[in-house]
Design a protein around this motif. Structure first.
Motif, PDB file in Angstrom:
ATOM      1  N   ARG A 105     -45.132 -14.625  68.159  1.00 50.50           N
ATOM      2  CA  ARG A 105     -44.605 -15.911  68.623  1.00 50.50           C
ATOM      3  C   ARG A 105     -43.097 -16.043  68.448  1.00 50.50           C
ATOM      4  O   ARG A 105     -42.574 -17.145  68.349  1.00 50.50           O
ATOM      5  CB  ARG A 105     -45.309 -17.078  67.910  1.00 50.50           C
ATOM      6  CG  ARG A 105     -46.799 -17.151  68.184  1.00 50.50           C
ATOM      7  CD  ARG A 105     -47.485 -18.150  67.273  1.00 50.50           C
ATOM      8  NE  ARG A 105     -46.927 -19.477  67.451  1.00 50.50           N
ATOM      9  CZ  ARG A 105     -47.015 -20.449  66.523  1.00 50.50           C
ATOM     10  NH1 ARG A 105     -47.616 -20.211  65.378  1.00 50.50           N
ATOM     11  NH2 ARG A 105     -46.492 -21.630  66.752  1.00 50.50           N
ATOM     12  N   TYR A 106     -42.375 -14.926  68.425  1.00 51.32           N
ATOM     13  CA  TYR A 106     -40.936 -15.031  68.245  1.00 51.32           C
ATOM     14  C   TYR A 106     -40.268 -15.766  69.405  1.00 51.32           C
ATOM     15  O   TYR A 106     -39.381 -16.604  69.193  1.00 51.32           O
ATOM     16  CB  TYR A 106     -40.313 -13.639  68.095  1.00 51.32           C
ATOM     17  CG  TYR A 106     -38.805 -13.679  68.085  1.00 51.32           C
ATOM     18  CD1 TYR A 106     -38.119 -14.409  67.116  1.00 51.32           C
ATOM     19  CD2 TYR A 106     -38.059 -13.022  69.064  1.00 51.32           C
ATOM     20  CE1 TYR A 106     -36.732 -14.468  67.111  1.00 51.32           C
ATOM     21  CE2 TYR A 106     -36.681 -13.075  69.059  1.00 51.32           C
ATOM     22  CZ  TYR A 106     -36.023 -13.804  68.095  1.00 51.32           C
ATOM     23  OH  TYR A 106     -34.648 -13.869  68.102  1.00 51.32           O
ATOM     24  N   VAL A 107     -40.673 -15.473  70.638  1.00 51.04           N
ATOM     25  CA  VAL A 107     -40.059 -16.130  71.795  1.00 51.04           C
ATOM     26  C   VAL A 107     -40.286 -17.640  71.739  1.00 51.04           C
ATOM     27  O   VAL A 107     -39.382 -18.428  72.001  1.00 51.04           O
ATOM     28  CB  VAL A 107     -40.608 -15.544  73.114  1.00 51.04           C
ATOM     29  CG1 VAL A 107     -40.060 -16.319  74.313  1.00 51.04           C
ATOM     30  CG2 VAL A 107     -40.238 -14.069  73.236  1.00 51.04           C
TER      31      VAL A 107
ATOM     32  N   ILE B  91     -44.740 -21.100  77.542  1.00 50.78           N
ATOM     33  CA  ILE B  91     -44.076 -19.952  78.148  1.00 50.78           C
ATOM     34  C   ILE B  91     -43.898 -18.803  77.166  1.00 50.78           C
ATOM     35  O   ILE B  91     -43.826 -17.638  77.570  1.00 50.78           O
ATOM     36  CB  ILE B  91     -42.695 -20.374  78.721  1.00 50.78           C
ATOM     37  CG1 ILE B  91     -42.174 -19.337  79.728  1.00 50.78           C
ATOM     38  CG2 ILE B  91     -41.677 -20.569  77.606  1.00 50.78           C
ATOM     39  CD1 ILE B  91     -42.978 -19.239  80.993  1.00 50.78           C
ATOM     40  N   GLY B  92     -43.839 -19.098  75.853  1.00 44.68           N
ATOM     41  CA  GLY B  92     -43.578 -18.058  74.867  1.00 44.68           C
ATOM     42  C   GLY B  92     -44.543 -16.883  74.931  1.00 44.68           C
ATOM     43  O   GLY B  92     -44.106 -15.722  75.026  1.00 44.68           O
ATOM     44  N   PRO B  93     -45.877 -17.128  74.872  1.00 45.81           N
ATOM     45  CA  PRO B  93     -46.813 -15.993  74.939  1.00 45.81           C
ATOM     46  C   PRO B  93     -46.711 -15.197  76.234  1.00 45.81           C
ATOM     47  O   PRO B  93     -46.986 -13.995  76.244  1.00 45.81           O
ATOM     48  CB  PRO B  93     -48.183 -16.689  74.824  1.00 45.81           C
ATOM     49  CG  PRO B  93     -47.901 -17.975  74.124  1.00 45.81           C
ATOM     50  CD  PRO B  93     -46.553 -18.401  74.608  1.00 45.81           C
TER      51      PRO B  93
ATOM     52  N   GLU C  82     -42.522  -9.084  77.201  1.00 43.08           N
ATOM     53  CA  GLU C  82     -41.308  -8.609  77.868  1.00 43.08           C
ATOM     54  C   GLU C  82     -40.165  -8.349  76.896  1.00 43.08           C
ATOM     55  O   GLU C  82     -39.063  -7.992  77.327  1.00 43.08           O
ATOM     56  CB  GLU C  82     -40.884  -9.613  78.945  1.00 43.08           C
ATOM     57  CG  GLU C  82     -41.961  -9.838  79.995  1.00 43.08           C
ATOM     58  CD  GLU C  82     -41.450 -10.584  81.214  1.00 43.08           C
ATOM     59  OE1 GLU C  82     -40.291 -10.365  81.604  1.00 43.08           O
ATOM     60  OE2 GLU C  82     -42.223 -11.372  81.782  1.00 43.08           O
ATOM     61  N   LEU C  83     -40.397  -8.540  75.593  1.00 40.10           N
ATOM     62  CA  LEU C  83     -39.387  -8.183  74.603  1.00 40.10           C
ATOM     63  C   LEU C  83     -39.141  -6.674  74.647  1.00 40.10           C
ATOM     64  O   LEU C  83     -40.078  -5.880  74.766  1.00 40.10           O
ATOM     65  CB  LEU C  83     -39.838  -8.581  73.196  1.00 40.10           C
ATOM     66  CG  LEU C  83     -39.817 -10.062  72.830  1.00 40.10           C
ATOM     67  CD1 LEU C  83     -40.370 -10.240  71.431  1.00 40.10           C
ATOM     68  CD2 LEU C  83     -38.416 -10.623  72.921  1.00 40.10           C
ATOM     69  N   SER C  84     -37.890  -6.287  74.535  1.00 40.18           N
ATOM     70  CA  SER C  84     -37.576  -4.866  74.491  1.00 40.18           C
ATOM     71  C   SER C  84     -38.073  -4.264  73.184  1.00 40.18           C
ATOM     72  O   SER C  84     -38.289  -4.967  72.197  1.00 40.18           O
ATOM     73  CB  SER C  84     -36.058  -4.658  74.613  1.00 40.18           C
ATOM     74  OG  SER C  84     -35.412  -5.204  73.472  1.00 40.18           O
ATOM     75  N   GLU C  85     -38.253  -2.937  73.186  1.00 47.09           N
ATOM     76  CA  GLU C  85     -38.690  -2.259  71.965  1.00 47.09           C
ATOM     77  C   GLU C  85     -37.677  -2.443  70.842  1.00 47.09           C
ATOM     78  O   GLU C  85     -38.040  -2.593  69.679  1.00 47.09           O
ATOM     79  CB  GLU C  85     -38.900  -0.770  72.240  1.00 47.09           C
ATOM     80  CG  GLU C  85     -40.157  -0.463  73.036  1.00 47.09           C
ATOM     81  CD  GLU C  85     -41.396  -0.951  72.310  1.00 47.09           C
ATOM     82  OE1 GLU C  85     -41.543  -0.663  71.110  1.00 47.09           O
ATOM     83  OE2 GLU C  85     -42.208  -1.640  72.941  1.00 47.09           O
TER      84      GLU C  85
ATOM     85  N   THR D  77     -32.685 -13.811  71.641  1.00 50.77           N
ATOM     86  CA  THR D  77     -34.132 -13.837  71.841  1.00 50.77           C
ATOM     87  C   THR D  77     -34.640 -12.547  72.447  1.00 50.77           C
ATOM     88  O   THR D  77     -35.827 -12.221  72.328  1.00 50.77           O
ATOM     89  CB  THR D  77     -34.523 -15.031  72.746  1.00 50.77           C
ATOM     90  OG1 THR D  77     -33.928 -16.213  72.230  1.00 50.77           O
ATOM     91  CG2 THR D  77     -36.029 -15.213  72.808  1.00 50.77           C
ATOM     92  N   GLY D  78     -33.772 -11.804  73.101  1.00 49.80           N
ATOM     93  CA  GLY D  78     -34.177 -10.548  73.709  1.00 49.80           C
ATOM     94  C   GLY D  78     -34.778 -10.701  75.084  1.00 49.80           C
ATOM     95  O   GLY D  78     -35.578  -9.867  75.510  1.00 49.80           O
ATOM     96  N   LEU D  79     -34.395 -11.756  75.807  1.00 50.68           N
ATOM     97  CA  LEU D  79     -34.903 -11.983  77.161  1.00 50.68           C
ATOM     98  C   LEU D  79     -33.829 -11.619  78.181  1.00 50.68           C
ATOM     99  O   LEU D  79     -32.653 -11.925  77.992  1.00 50.68           O
ATOM    100  CB  LEU D  79     -35.306 -13.447  77.344  1.00 50.68           C
ATOM    101  CG  LEU D  79     -36.424 -13.958  76.443  1.00 50.68           C
ATOM    102  CD1 LEU D  79     -36.669 -15.443  76.695  1.00 50.68           C
ATOM    103  CD2 LEU D  79     -37.714 -13.163  76.665  1.00 50.68           C
ATOM    104  N   GLU D  80     -34.258 -10.998  79.268  1.00 52.77           N
ATOM    105  CA  GLU D  80     -33.326 -10.605  80.311  1.00 52.77           C
ATOM    106  C   GLU D  80     -33.905 -10.944  81.678  1.00 52.77           C
ATOM    107  O   GLU D  80     -35.114 -11.123  81.832  1.00 52.77           O
ATOM    108  CB  GLU D  80     -33.019  -9.101  80.233  1.00 52.77           C
ATOM    109  CG  GLU D  80     -32.358  -8.661  78.935  1.00 52.77           C
ATOM    110  CD  GLU D  80     -32.105  -7.169  78.887  1.00 52.77           C
ATOM    111  OE1 GLU D  80     -32.548  -6.463  79.821  1.00 52.77           O
ATOM    112  OE2 GLU D  80     -31.478  -6.703  77.919  1.00 52.77           O
TER     113      GLU D  80
END
Length: 492
Positions: A138-140, A199-201, A206-209, A459-462
């Protein structure tokens, strides 16, 4: 509406947008040039336009410039002392497991009242990561809730510089704007939480490694060249991650025999809560005293009672925030902090506040040109002929400028500058107009907004994931604010 005056308004706003987006000039210079363009096209003489600009600039900063500087200084001390971090951790503990996203949104809303969104998010993001690491997911959701919680109060509640500037330009009561802005923020906070939880889940995969490894301590390695993966989880304590002191500034080592510096919650909240309470108390006291004396409108003669006069003094924003900065320095910073270090932090705060103060003053200059050139009166008459509710005018102007150039602060100040001459003609209270400017500026944060990049990078979103997450949540709260703005226009 006279075509010449309409053209003056359109070219003035277009000048701001084009200069900010397409040139090396910043919003301060763009607003000044827009004032010159507006006055010239409207038919005012060059000297009259200059006089209007200097008058508007001076009048605006006379009422709000000191307050912006003090508010930014309080925020700086909250950052470097670790008080902002203490507020966040306390809210998480109070709300408990399973409600971490509520804690993040609430923390963001509280911290962002005195602290700029960008720096506040950088300081608070390690806490979101440590919570996500503890609950293994649940980080996003947490990161978006934190970021948009900050957006709410950053746009709606003084002493954040944008709303302060709007209040100064429109002449709105500051205590009233604090109360109404807090009400707006409280009502909109569930929208932030619900959207982030929805939207988080969807965006978590889609988080990068690299980001997944930073947050969760997870390394995926290919097993024998096949499609299976072996997952190794690295254990971390929930309080891992850099502290505020480590992330921003070093307060220095304590002298021998002294315990390491730690800010209790009640101390952390005091420099923020006391000024807000004093300002609100001033507003409430004045209203009660006027009512007791039978003074029904601002135009009626009013001499405050002695008790109300005392509260008016200590509740004046300049005095209240001066008290706040004194409390912040002497309650939050450890005794061994060198004087030069504190002065350095104050200088950094002054540098941060400087541009905002100049932009606010330039907004006042543009507003005075619109008044004196007749553009404001003409626009008010034109809008009066439409069925459009008057409160939507500043709301939509702020929204359009926000989408065009990205900065919420510039958008709300521009909307206030354009709307200031219209308030009377639209039969709109300054407070309702201020709320409309502030709420309208929250819409669709995307590539031209610096805060967009802060949130999405941390957040690591692109790409489309960033738009669905961050642009989506800011648009959701903007849309949810529209009914509140219409209610404010009807009742205030």
């Amino acid at each position: 509406m006279d075509v010449q005056l309409l053209l003056a308004l359109v070219l003035g706003i277009a000048t701001i947008v084009v200069l900010v987006l397409r040139t090396r000039l910043d919003a301060f210079v763009a607003l000044l040039i827009a004032g010159l363009v507006t006055g010239s096209v409207a038919g005012s003489s060059a000297l009259d336009t200059i006089n209007s600009m200097t008058l508007g600039f001076g009048n605006t900063l006379a009422s709000i410039g000191i307050v912006i500087g003090l508010g930014v200084a309080i925020g700086k001390i909250l950052e470097v002392s670790g008080a902002a971090d203490r507020l966040a951790r306390t809210f998480v503990r109070l709300l408990g497991r399973g409600r971490e996203h509520w804690a993040m949104a609430g923390t963001g809303a509280v911290v962002s009242i005195p602290v700029f969104c960008d720096s506040g998010y950088v300081i608070m993001n390690p806490l979101a990561r440590s919570i996500a690491r503890r609950i293994r997911g649940r980080y996003v959701t947490l990161a978006l809730a934190l970021g948009c919680g900050m957006t709410l109060t950053h746009h709606l509640v003084p002493p954040t510089p944008g709303p302060l500037g709007v209040a100064g330009i429109l002449g709105a009561d500051l205590g009233g704007l604090i109360l109404a802005g807090l009400v707006f923020a409280l009502i909109l906070l569930p929208v932030v939480v619900v959207y982030a939880a929805w939207i988080g889940p969807k965006l978590e995969p889609e988080l990068s490694e690299e980001m997944r490894r930073e947050v969760y301590g997870v390394v995926r390695t290919s097993a024998g060249g096949g499609h299976h993966t072996a997952t190794q989880t690295l254990e971390h304590d929930a309080d891992d991650g850099p502290s505020t002191e480590e992330a921003v500034h070093q307060l220095g080592d304590p002298p021998a025999g002294q315990k390491p510096h730690s800010v209790p919650f009640w101390l952390a909240v005091t420099p923020l809560l006391v000024p807000l309470l004093l300002i609100v108390l001033n507003t409430v006291a004045a209203a009660i005293d006027r009512s007791n004396q039978g003074v029904l409108s601002p135009e009626d003669e009013y001499t405050p009672a002695r008790w109300a006069e005392i509260l008016a003094f200590i509740g004046h924003p300049v005095v209240a925030l001066t008290i706040g900065i004194v409390l912040a320095v002497y309650l939050l910073l450890p005794r061994w902090t060198p004087r030069k270090t504190v002065h350095h932090w104050m200088a950094e705060a002054a540098a941060s506040a400087g541009l905002i103060i100049l932009i606010t003053g330039a907004g006042g200059a543009l507003g005075q040109v619109l008044r004196d050139s007749g553009v404001g009166d003409a626009l008010a008459e034109a809008i009066a002929d439409l069925s459009l509710p008057g409160v939507l005018v500043p709301f939509l102007i702020a929204s359009l400028v926000r989408v065009a150039q990205g900065s919420g602060t510039v958008a709300m100040i521009t909307a206030a500058s354009v709307s200031a001459p219209l308030v009377v003609g639209l039969d709109l209270s300054p407070l309702a107009a201020a709320l409309a400017c502030c709420a309208g500026s929250m819409v669709f944060s995307y590539f031209n907004d610096s805060y967009f990049w802060v949130v999405t990078r941390f957040t690591g979103l692109e790409g489309t994931a960033a738009l669905r997450g961050w642009s989506g949540i800011t648009t959701a709260v903007w849309l949810a604010s529209l009914p509140l703005v219409l209610i404010a226009g009807a009742v205030l």
